[in-house]
Design a protein around this motif. Structure first.
Motif, PDB file in Angstrom:
ATOM      1  N   SER A  66       0.855  -1.180   0.000  1.00 30.72           N
ATOM      2  CA  SER A  66       0.000   0.000   0.000  1.00 30.72           C
ATOM      3  C   SER A  66       0.886   1.222   0.000  1.00 30.72           C
ATOM      4  O   SER A  66       1.931   1.239   0.642  1.00 30.72           O
ATOM      5  CB  SER A  66      -0.917   0.001   1.223  1.00 30.72           C
ATOM      6  N   GLY A  67       0.472   2.237  -0.762  1.00 35.57           N
ATOM      7  CA  GLY A  67       1.221   3.487  -0.784  1.00 35.57           C
ATOM      8  C   GLY A  67       2.188   3.590  -1.944  1.00 35.57           C
ATOM      9  O   GLY A  67       2.556   2.582  -2.570  1.00 35.57           O
ATOM     10  N   GLY A  68       2.571   4.817  -2.269  1.00 31.25           N
ATOM     11  CA  GLY A  68       3.603   5.048  -3.279  1.00 31.25           C
ATOM     12  C   GLY A  68       3.131   4.928  -4.712  1.00 31.25           C
ATOM     13  O   GLY A  68       3.927   4.638  -5.603  1.00 31.25           O
ATOM     14  N   LEU A  69       1.818   5.139  -4.953  1.00 31.35           N
ATOM     15  CA  LEU A  69       1.312   5.100  -6.329  1.00 31.35           C
ATOM     16  C   LEU A  69       1.012   6.500  -6.852  1.00 31.35           C
ATOM     17  O   LEU A  69       0.487   6.655  -7.953  1.00 31.35           O
ATOM     18  CB  LEU A  69       0.042   4.241  -6.415  1.00 31.35           C
ATOM     19  N   GLY A  70       1.294   7.512  -6.076  1.00 34.32           N
ATOM     20  CA  GLY A  70       0.942   8.888  -6.435  1.00 34.32           C
ATOM     21  C   GLY A  70       1.834   9.472  -7.506  1.00 34.32           C
ATOM     22  O   GLY A  70       2.668   8.767  -8.098  1.00 34.32           O
ATOM     23  N   PRO A  71       1.666  10.782  -7.763  1.00 36.44           N
ATOM     24  CA  PRO A  71       2.362  11.422  -8.880  1.00 36.44           C
ATOM     25  C   PRO A  71       3.745  11.971  -8.545  1.00 36.44           C
ATOM     26  O   PRO A  71       4.450  12.427  -9.450  1.00 36.44           O
ATOM     27  CB  PRO A  71       1.419  12.586  -9.235  1.00 36.44           C
ATOM     28  N   THR A  72       4.154  11.950  -7.274  1.00 37.01           N
ATOM     29  CA  THR A  72       5.400  12.641  -6.938  1.00 37.01           C
ATOM     30  C   THR A  72       6.617  11.741  -7.129  1.00 37.01           C
ATOM     31  O   THR A  72       6.501  10.537  -7.314  1.00 37.01           O
ATOM     32  CB  THR A  72       5.378  13.142  -5.476  1.00 37.01           C
ATOM     33  N   GLN A  73       7.785  12.369  -7.047  1.00 37.55           N
ATOM     34  CA  GLN A  73       9.047  11.642  -7.228  1.00 37.55           C
ATOM     35  C   GLN A  73       9.226  10.567  -6.160  1.00 37.55           C
ATOM     36  O   GLN A  73       9.943   9.591  -6.357  1.00 37.55           O
ATOM     37  CB  GLN A  73      10.233  12.618  -7.153  1.00 37.55           C
ATOM     38  N   GLY A  74       8.597  10.772  -4.993  1.00 43.73           N
ATOM     39  CA  GLY A  74       8.726   9.802  -3.914  1.00 43.73           C
ATOM     40  C   GLY A  74       7.852   8.570  -4.113  1.00 43.73           C
ATOM     41  O   GLY A  74       7.954   7.614  -3.351  1.00 43.73           O
ATOM     42  N   ASP A  75       6.987   8.597  -5.130  1.00 44.69           N
ATOM     43  CA  ASP A  75       6.072   7.475  -5.345  1.00 44.69           C
ATOM     44  C   ASP A  75       6.701   6.468  -6.286  1.00 44.69           C
ATOM     45  O   ASP A  75       6.661   6.638  -7.503  1.00 44.69           O
ATOM     46  CB  ASP A  75       4.741   8.000  -5.888  1.00 44.69           C
ATOM     47  N   ILE A  76       7.269   5.420  -5.719  1.00 47.39           N
ATOM     48  CA  ILE A  76       8.119   4.522  -6.508  1.00 47.39           C
ATOM     49  C   ILE A  76       7.707   3.064  -6.416  1.00 47.39           C
ATOM     50  O   ILE A  76       8.406   2.185  -6.929  1.00 47.39           O
ATOM     51  CB  ILE A  76       9.590   4.639  -6.041  1.00 47.39           C
ATOM     52  N   THR A  77       6.579   2.764  -5.768  1.00 48.39           N
ATOM     53  CA  THR A  77       6.262   1.355  -5.501  1.00 48.39           C
ATOM     54  C   THR A  77       6.106   0.528  -6.781  1.00 48.39           C
ATOM     55  O   THR A  77       6.612  -0.591  -6.871  1.00 48.39           O
ATOM     56  CB  THR A  77       5.000   1.251  -4.633  1.00 48.39           C
ATOM     57  N   LYS A  78       5.406   1.087  -7.785  1.00 45.48           N
ATOM     58  CA  LYS A  78       5.213   0.333  -9.034  1.00 45.48           C
ATOM     59  C   LYS A  78       6.538   0.097  -9.726  1.00 45.48           C
ATOM     60  O   LYS A  78       6.809  -1.003 -10.226  1.00 45.48           O
ATOM     61  CB  LYS A  78       4.283   1.104  -9.982  1.00 45.48           C
ATOM     62  N   GLU A  79       7.392   1.143  -9.775  1.00 47.46           N
ATOM     63  CA  GLU A  79       8.699   1.011 -10.424  1.00 47.46           C
ATOM     64  C   GLU A  79       9.538  -0.063  -9.758  1.00 47.46           C
ATOM     65  O   GLU A  79      10.200  -0.863 -10.423  1.00 47.46           O
ATOM     66  CB  GLU A  79       9.468   2.323 -10.318  1.00 47.46           C
ATOM     67  N   ASN A 113       3.209  15.590 -14.111  1.00 50.54           N
ATOM     68  CA  ASN A 113       3.665  14.484 -13.269  1.00 50.54           C
ATOM     69  C   ASN A 113       2.535  13.505 -12.947  1.00 50.54           C
ATOM     70  O   ASN A 113       2.778  12.377 -12.548  1.00 50.54           O
ATOM     71  CB  ASN A 113       4.343  14.995 -11.989  1.00 50.54           C
ATOM     72  N   ASN A 114       1.274  13.939 -13.158  1.00 50.20           N
ATOM     73  CA  ASN A 114       0.186  13.008 -12.903  1.00 50.20           C
ATOM     74  C   ASN A 114       0.220  11.816 -13.852  1.00 50.20           C
ATOM     75  O   ASN A 114      -0.327  10.763 -13.540  1.00 50.20           O
ATOM     76  CB  ASN A 114      -1.168  13.724 -12.985  1.00 50.20           C
ATOM     77  N   LEU A 115       0.858  11.995 -14.992  1.00 53.38           N
ATOM     78  CA  LEU A 115       0.937  10.870 -15.928  1.00 53.38           C
ATOM     79  C   LEU A 115       1.844   9.749 -15.417  1.00 53.38           C
ATOM     80  O   LEU A 115       1.755   8.618 -15.879  1.00 53.38           O
ATOM     81  CB  LEU A 115       1.402  11.350 -17.311  1.00 53.38           C
ATOM     82  N   ARG A 116       2.703  10.072 -14.457  1.00 50.37           N
ATOM     83  CA  ARG A 116       3.482   9.010 -13.794  1.00 50.37           C
ATOM     84  C   ARG A 116       2.561   7.906 -13.290  1.00 50.37           C
ATOM     85  O   ARG A 116       2.927   6.735 -13.251  1.00 50.37           O
ATOM     86  CB  ARG A 116       4.237   9.572 -12.586  1.00 50.37           C
ATOM     87  N   GLN A 117       1.364   8.326 -12.886  1.00 58.84           N
ATOM     88  CA  GLN A 117       0.425   7.351 -12.311  1.00 58.84           C
ATOM     89  C   GLN A 117      -0.110   6.379 -13.358  1.00 58.84           C
ATOM     90  O   GLN A 117      -0.699   5.371 -13.007  1.00 58.84           O
ATOM     91  CB  GLN A 117      -0.735   8.078 -11.637  1.00 58.84           C
ATOM     92  N   ALA A 118       0.083   6.721 -14.643  1.00 56.61           N
ATOM     93  CA  ALA A 118      -0.388   5.825 -15.706  1.00 56.61           C
ATOM     94  C   ALA A 118       0.737   4.945 -16.243  1.00 56.61           C
ATOM     95  O   ALA A 118       0.533   4.149 -17.143  1.00 56.61           O
ATOM     96  CB  ALA A 118      -0.990   6.655 -16.847  1.00 56.61           C
ATOM     97  N   MET A 119       1.933   5.053 -15.674  1.00 58.10           N
ATOM     98  CA  MET A 119       3.054   4.184 -16.068  1.00 58.10           C
ATOM     99  C   MET A 119       2.875   2.845 -15.363  1.00 58.10           C
ATOM    100  O   MET A 119       2.722   2.792 -14.143  1.00 58.10           O
ATOM    101  CB  MET A 119       4.394   4.812 -15.672  1.00 58.10           C
ATOM    102  N   MET A 120       2.908   1.745 -16.136  1.00 59.26           N
ATOM    103  CA  MET A 120       2.587   0.434 -15.566  1.00 59.26           C
ATOM    104  C   MET A 120       3.636  -0.609 -15.921  1.00 59.26           C
ATOM    105  O   MET A 120       4.241  -0.553 -16.991  1.00 59.26           O
ATOM    106  CB  MET A 120       1.232  -0.042 -16.122  1.00 59.26           C
ATOM    107  N   PRO A 121       3.819  -1.601 -15.034  1.00 53.62           N
ATOM    108  CA  PRO A 121       4.718  -2.713 -15.372  1.00 53.62           C
ATOM    109  C   PRO A 121       4.082  -3.554 -16.483  1.00 53.62           C
ATOM    110  O   PRO A 121       2.869  -3.795 -16.462  1.00 53.62           O
ATOM    111  CB  PRO A 121       4.782  -3.542 -14.073  1.00 53.62           C
ATOM    112  N   GLU A 122       4.894  -3.974 -17.438  1.00 56.89           N
ATOM    113  CA  GLU A 122       4.396  -4.762 -18.559  1.00 56.89           C
ATOM    114  C   GLU A 122       3.726  -6.041 -18.064  1.00 56.89           C
ATOM    115  O   GLU A 122       4.238  -6.710 -17.165  1.00 56.89           O
ATOM    116  CB  GLU A 122       5.557  -5.127 -19.491  1.00 56.89           C
TER     117      GLU A 122
END
Lengths: 415, 415
Positions: A66-79, A113-122
């Motif tokens: 849970s957490g880290g899915l937002g638009p900021t640089q600190g949101d890195i969970t998906k990556e 930066n909100n588009l960061r939230q649409a970046m997804m793992p393949e």
């Protein structure tokens, strides 16, 4: 299926917020039949998060973050998830459109930066967020079949996404079968070890149902949890075990599941068609307040007097000044006069008088802080109990309130 | 120094309780200059707990556990710690005596399993528990210099032991340099965003001191934290920033640090040499109970009447039956009569009347659940406030109590 919860966010490790996502997910996952065996919190740091996810993936079948899915640089969970599972990230067009629409509907300007939230793992399943902008993600590792689920951090978004999308996914993916049911026997008056002593044969030989003891601010809860093919079968298992341990705990059990001590007292008053009034000194109204926490308590609570000064004890509750002078405001005699006085004044079936020394001041040579007298007057005559409580002023008030309610409960059981 | 928090207890993994120990420890340890980089929760299972402690010891210098020090068979944290560090367990006589004394003082019978709590890892420092039976433990691993600290699970025992014993231990052991000091401005009555708006220039440009807003059950706390070479320098930094933001928050600030709303009201009553009495209906004694949470409150609280029934409102508090009939028990007029009635009956400087609909039942066409009237009578005349609160019955009682205390505070500020 073993699950590990991984909560991300530096604010959690700074102690700035309390983690309510973990208990929410844990409770729901246990109900669904999963075993949550670990929960880990890690900050917004790539290396540490990757290591924590790696460890989690080694010891669990499913890892829910849970957490880290937002638009900021600190949101890195998906990556970090994608990197751990060796999946590249790509821009998920549908999510990008959704996020754009979210802003349009609210007449807000979307920043890039909100588009960061649409970046997804393949290869990930994308989970719609119906009350926020960050979609969730489910990624399976092909070889091991292990799964990482990324959920958003805000509790209402997480809860909504879990109920709407994750529960159906888990049900379909793992064909959930069976039902887990719990029942809590709430006890008061036996210490944890004395209680364990009474039912130890069932504690040491437990498998299904399981038994757990939980100390909760003066009460001890015995939780019976059963797992079977259907809810009815689970209930049957619980009923059988409860039938064995309930008699061993006897009158110490005051309530089942959500039945609080004040609720139990209220039910007894209703069934006996009795009203109650209290004269409270050291508890300062706390016992009456607890009684009124129960909806419908106006049916049996007429009222109370908080008689903090001796003048109020004498003038309003009818405690003779001579009694206070001779025996002290904190004495059995004063408590009994308070119980009788309030009962007569408010014309109730039951009167309760509570006087004691909540501290930290007020102790004398023969009367320590924590000395409390609780008296009850009613159909079954007058009784009075002496207690020595410990702890802070707040603890003593709390313990006195709980003891007073329990004495009233026992008194009512004899009527 | 890197710290990992390990919270033990199957109840945490079942989601039955929220983990408040982790944020408490995290916040305090960060203030002291330590880095809390991981927090892990594990159940009462030997193998899993040992693995978790092993992992923690690899990635942190200090591991602080909470829970699992009690007398039952599920309490295994000390044993697992000892086994991980290859230390045998022995019976610590002093602790055994302390535990026996704890039971004696409370006139309770100690069962044998309580002595489990006196079993200690060899070479450990034993930490006294001043508000419970389970001592804490500090064990150092000779070669690595790494440290495991076992603290009890009950939050008040943990907090007390941490402040009294662990902070001094850490300070001595690691020669903490520099001083971190915090001050909390407690506010009531401004929403979080309105409050942020007022002081946003100081929030966006913060470095040292830092500023944090924390919403806490109806209050918003503004926390100023400064770090400097000495305590005096830190205090100076805090004083400067507080001097700038306090005027912007003005009368919304009701207390500093541990000064609760009831404490603030108590201080004002003392300084004005005024006494108080309350007539409480929907709050059921909660406001009086909060007032009596403050040591020494008997100096200004004379007493209260919980007038749950209309008969008590009329007969004991002197609200004319015609007023209740014409305006309703939940009305400005009734609240004002309650305030005046209790003031006259208990001969106090201030009288407070509180009436409302706590729900879930009791609403009428024109009076919804959550409608509350709070009246005050005294030297500065009679005032009455109408509120519409939302939430559960407990929420409405709590919000009413906080609002009532704040109205009394403002009333006293005008005298």
């Amino acid at each position: 299926m073993i699950i590990e919860l991984v909560n991300t966010g530096t604010e959690l490790l700074l102690g700035q917020i309390v983690n309510t996502n973990a208990p929410f997910l844990a409770a729901r996952l246990n109900e669904l039949g999963f075993s949550v065996l670990y929960q880990t919190t890690v900050g917004d740091n790539r290396d540490r998060m990757k290591n924590v996810l790696q460890t989690a993936l080694e010891r669990a079948n499913i890892v829910i973050t849970s957490g880290g899915l937002g638009p900021t640089q600190g949101d890195i969970t998906k990556e970090v998830t994608a990197s751990l599972l060796n999946k590249p990230m790509y821009l998920h067009e549908d999510s990008a459109t959704q996020i754009q629409r979210f802003f349009d509907e609210r007449r807000l300007c979307m920043t890039n930066n909100n588009l960061r939230q649409a970046m997804m793992p393949e290869g990930a399943q994308i989970i719609k967020n119906t009350c926020g902008t960050a979609p969730g993600v489910i990624v399976e590792e092909e070889n091991s079949g292990k799964i990482i689920i990324n959920l958003p951090g805000p509790p209402h978004e997480l809860a909504e996404m879990f109920e709407k999308s994750i529960v159906p996914y888990l049900a379909e993916r793992f064909g959930l079968q069976g039902a887990i049911v719990s029942r809590v026997l709430r006890t008061y008056g036996l210490g944890e070890s004395a209680l364990e002593e009474r039912i130890k044969q069932y504690i040491s030989n437990q498998s299904n149902p399981t038994l757990a003891l939980l100390a909760r601010s003066g009460e001890i809860h015995v939780r019976i949890t059963a797992r079977a093919a259907s809810k009815a079968e689970s209930m049957q298992l619980i009923n059988e075990l409860e039938g064995k341990i309930h008699p061993l705990l006897d009158e110490y059990v005051f309530g089942i599941d959500e039945e609080t001590m004040e609720k139990s007292v209220g039910n007894l008053l209703l069934s006996r068609k009795l009203t109650i009034a209290l004269a409270e000194s050291c508890t300062g109204g706390l016992v009456t307040s607890r009684i009124t926490d129960v909806p419908g308590s106006s049916q049996y609570l007429v009222g109370s007097i908080v008689c903090y000064s001796n003048a109020v004890k004498t003038l309003q509750v009818g405690v003779p000044a001579e009694i206070i002078a001779a025996k002290g405001a904190v004495s059995q005699e004063t408590a009994e006069c308070m119980a009788q006085g309030i009962k007569e004044k408010f014309q109730t079936g039951i009167g309760v008088g509570i006087t004691g020394i909540a501290g930290p001041d007020g102790a004398t040579a023969d009367k320590p802080v924590g000395l409390v007298y609780i008296a009850i007057d009613g159909l079954a005559g007058k009784v009075c109990y002496e207690h020595y409580f410990n702890g802070t002023r707040a603890d003593i008030k709390h313990r006195t309130a709980l003891a007073a309610l329990n004495h009233v409960r026992h008194y009512l059981l004899t009527i």
